[in-house]
Design an enzyme around this catalytic site. Structure first.
Site, PDB file in Angstrom:
ATOM      1  N   HIS A  63       3.590  -5.592   3.664  1.00  0.00           N
ATOM      2  CA  HIS A  63       3.173  -6.276   4.890  1.00  0.00           C
ATOM      3  C   HIS A  63       3.576  -7.742   4.886  1.00  0.00           C
ATOM      4  O   HIS A  63       3.902  -8.301   3.846  1.00  0.00           O
ATOM      5  CB  HIS A  63       1.650  -6.162   5.053  1.00  0.00           C
ATOM      6  CG  HIS A  63       1.201  -4.761   5.321  1.00  0.00           C
ATOM      7  ND1 HIS A  63       0.863  -4.313   6.571  1.00  0.00           N
ATOM      8  CD2 HIS A  63       1.061  -3.692   4.493  1.00  0.00           C
ATOM      9  CE1 HIS A  63       0.512  -3.025   6.507  1.00  0.00           C
ATOM     10  NE2 HIS A  63       0.623  -2.628   5.256  1.00  0.00           N
ATOM     11  N   HIS A  68       0.828  -1.223   0.000  1.00  0.00           N
ATOM     12  CA  HIS A  68       0.000   0.000   0.000  1.00  0.00           C
ATOM     13  C   HIS A  68       0.853   1.260   0.000  1.00  0.00           C
ATOM     14  O   HIS A  68       1.999   1.233   0.440  1.00  0.00           O
ATOM     15  CB  HIS A  68      -0.872   0.077   1.269  1.00  0.00           C
ATOM     16  CG  HIS A  68      -1.483  -1.224   1.674  1.00  0.00           C
ATOM     17  ND1 HIS A  68      -1.183  -1.858   2.851  1.00  0.00           N
ATOM     18  CD2 HIS A  68      -2.379  -2.003   1.024  1.00  0.00           C
ATOM     19  CE1 HIS A  68      -1.875  -2.992   2.932  1.00  0.00           C
ATOM     20  NE2 HIS A  68      -2.602  -3.101   1.841  1.00  0.00           N
ATOM     21  N   HIS A 113       1.053   4.380   2.189  1.00  0.00           N
ATOM     22  CA  HIS A 113       0.582   4.876   3.482  1.00  0.00           C
ATOM     23  C   HIS A 113       0.709   6.393   3.511  1.00  0.00           C
ATOM     24  O   HIS A 113       1.459   6.984   2.740  1.00  0.00           O
ATOM     25  CB  HIS A 113       1.359   4.205   4.619  1.00  0.00           C
ATOM     26  CG  HIS A 113       0.859   2.813   4.916  1.00  0.00           C
ATOM     27  ND1 HIS A 113       0.400   2.427   6.151  1.00  0.00           N
ATOM     28  CD2 HIS A 113       0.721   1.737   4.105  1.00  0.00           C
ATOM     29  CE1 HIS A 113       0.016   1.158   6.097  1.00  0.00           C
ATOM     30  NE2 HIS A 113       0.200   0.707   4.875  1.00  0.00           N
ATOM     31  N   HIS A 172      -3.416   3.710   5.584  1.00  0.00           N
ATOM     32  CA  HIS A 172      -3.394   3.738   4.124  1.00  0.00           C
ATOM     33  C   HIS A 172      -3.730   5.146   3.655  1.00  0.00           C
ATOM     34  O   HIS A 172      -4.598   5.793   4.244  1.00  0.00           O
ATOM     35  CB  HIS A 172      -4.448   2.782   3.533  1.00  0.00           C
ATOM     36  CG  HIS A 172      -4.189   1.339   3.827  1.00  0.00           C
ATOM     37  ND1 HIS A 172      -5.022   0.333   3.415  1.00  0.00           N
ATOM     38  CD2 HIS A 172      -3.169   0.738   4.491  1.00  0.00           C
ATOM     39  CE1 HIS A 172      -4.526  -0.829   3.815  1.00  0.00           C
ATOM     40  NE2 HIS A 172      -3.404  -0.614   4.483  1.00  0.00           N
ATOM     41  N   ASP A 174      -4.476   1.743  -1.968  1.00  0.00           N
ATOM     42  CA  ASP A 174      -4.628   0.279  -2.033  1.00  0.00           C
ATOM     43  C   ASP A 174      -4.026  -0.303  -3.300  1.00  0.00           C
ATOM     44  O   ASP A 174      -4.566  -0.112  -4.394  1.00  0.00           O
ATOM     45  CB  ASP A 174      -6.116  -0.096  -1.963  1.00  0.00           C
ATOM     46  CG  ASP A 174      -6.671   0.013  -0.556  1.00  0.00           C
ATOM     47  OD1 ASP A 174      -5.876   0.064   0.396  1.00  0.00           O
ATOM     48  OD2 ASP A 174      -7.918   0.048  -0.424  1.00  0.00           O
ATOM     49  N   HIS A 191     -11.585   0.070   2.443  1.00  0.00           N
ATOM     50  CA  HIS A 191     -10.452  -0.658   1.886  1.00  0.00           C
ATOM     51  C   HIS A 191     -10.888  -1.620   0.777  1.00  0.00           C
ATOM     52  O   HIS A 191     -11.932  -2.240   0.850  1.00  0.00           O
ATOM     53  CB  HIS A 191      -9.735  -1.440   2.996  1.00  0.00           C
ATOM     54  CG  HIS A 191      -8.603  -2.276   2.493  1.00  0.00           C
ATOM     55  ND1 HIS A 191      -7.408  -1.739   2.066  1.00  0.00           N
ATOM     56  CD2 HIS A 191      -8.481  -3.617   2.327  1.00  0.00           C
ATOM     57  CE1 HIS A 191      -6.605  -2.712   1.677  1.00  0.00           C
ATOM     58  NE2 HIS A 191      -7.227  -3.873   1.824  1.00  0.00           N
ATOM     59  N   ARG A 216       3.987  -4.596   9.378  1.00  0.00           N
ATOM     60  CA  ARG A 216       4.707  -4.043   8.229  1.00  0.00           C
ATOM     61  C   ARG A 216       6.129  -4.618   8.190  1.00  0.00           C
ATOM     62  O   ARG A 216       6.779  -4.659   9.222  1.00  0.00           O
ATOM     63  CB  ARG A 216       4.746  -2.525   8.363  1.00  0.00           C
ATOM     64  CG  ARG A 216       3.339  -1.975   8.541  1.00  0.00           C
ATOM     65  CD  ARG A 216       3.274  -0.549   9.044  1.00  0.00           C
ATOM     66  NE  ARG A 216       1.862  -0.182   9.260  1.00  0.00           N
ATOM     67  CZ  ARG A 216       1.419   1.051   9.433  1.00  0.00           C
ATOM     68  NH1 ARG A 216       2.260   2.063   9.433  1.00  0.00           N
ATOM     69  NH2 ARG A 216       0.142   1.283   9.605  1.00  0.00           N
ATOM     70  N   HIS A 265      -9.066   2.544  -1.153  1.00  0.00           N
ATOM     71  CA  HIS A 265      -8.247   3.680  -0.764  1.00  0.00           C
ATOM     72  C   HIS A 265      -7.383   4.046  -1.966  1.00  0.00           C
ATOM     73  O   HIS A 265      -7.004   3.157  -2.740  1.00  0.00           O
ATOM     74  CB  HIS A 265      -7.307   3.309   0.389  1.00  0.00           C
ATOM     75  CG  HIS A 265      -8.008   2.806   1.614  1.00  0.00           C
ATOM     76  ND1 HIS A 265      -7.454   1.852   2.438  1.00  0.00           N
ATOM     77  CD2 HIS A 265      -9.198   3.155   2.149  1.00  0.00           C
ATOM     78  CE1 HIS A 265      -8.291   1.626   3.446  1.00  0.00           C
ATOM     79  NE2 HIS A 265      -9.354   2.397   3.302  1.00  0.00           N
TER      80      HIS A 265
HETATM   81 CU   LIG Z   1      -0.237  -1.114   4.393  1.00  0.00          CU
END
Ligand SMILES: [Cu+2]
Ligand SMILES: *[C@@H]1O[C@H](CO)[C@@H](O)[C@H](O)[C@H]1NC(C)=O
Length: 206
Positions: free
Chosen positions: A141, A65, A67, A82, A102, A90, A164, A99
């Site tokens: 992640h 993602h 962030h 995010h 995403d 999401h 993460r 998002h």
């Molecule tokens: Cu993330």
């Protein structure tokens, strides 16, 4: 004489726009583990081309993602949530509702050492205007992102993708010229306005 100078100035102002240089951003993913990667984000007619290689994880799918913050030290946990300027739910990269940040999953495959090639175009992410991801961060992640479909209590916020593992700030790579926040219009519009202004000025002075 003045008119001649104005012509020259007009041409000089217009040169960078006629080249239409796309903006290119770069993120170096780093981690406390041995995960590293380099992702380049390039403006194209079809959207932002996201391209690069990440190494250091076993084969599998890992949530990926943008962030909201560029604060990546020391363990990616200060990078915020995010990037989600529209306050959406999401989803996955290809979901209608998602998002801005995403990006679904990155797939590690086992060719010699496990690595993942990231290579897609996305028309939601930008390097200018409201959805600009410049100065924010890319985060990988430890689990697969369920794209909002997993039915876990965290599915609709993080895709239940867990802690993460690696992250990097999205910074300017090229061009060198200022990326002012004001230039949210495309280069061709700027070209038109700049030349119109300068050539009108020139005619008035003749
Ligand atoms: Cu993330
Ligand atoms: C949600 O996912 C986490 C991590 O996989 C798991 O530990 C937890 O039990 C799940 N919760 C539910 C309600 O399924």
């Amino acid at each position: 004489m003045l008119a001649r100078w104005l012509n020259i100035i007009a041409i000089i102002c217009v040169i960078p726009y006629t080249k239409g240089e796309p903006r290119v951003a770069i993120a170096h993913l780093q981690s406390l583990q041995s995960v590293t990667g380099q992702i380049e984000l390039t403006e194209t007619a079809k959207g932002l081309h996201v391209y690069g290689v990440i190494t250091g994880l076993p084969p599998g799918a890992y949530g990926f993602h943008v962030h909201e913050l560029g604060d990546v030290t020391p363990d990616c946990n200060l990078a915020g949530r995010h990037f989600n300027p529209e306050g959406a739910t999401h989803g996955g990269r290809e979901s209608t509702i998602r998002h801005v940040g995403d990006l679904g999953n990155v797939l590690f495959v086992n060719d010699r050492a496990a690595s993942a090639t990231v290579d897609f175009e996305d028309s939601v992410l930008t390097l200018r205007g409201q959805n600009s991801i410049l100065g924010r961060s890319l985060v990988l992640h430890i689990h697969e992102d369920d794209l909002g479909l997993g039915g876990n209590s965290t599915s609709l916020t993080t895709g239940n993708s867990g802690p993460r593992v690696a992250c990097g700030v999205i910074g300017i790579k090229s061009p060198y010229e200022p990326w002012s926040a004001a230039s949210s219009v495309s280069p061709s519009v700027l070209l038109f306005i700049t030349s119109l202004t300068l050539f009108t000025l020139r005619w008035k002075l003749l």
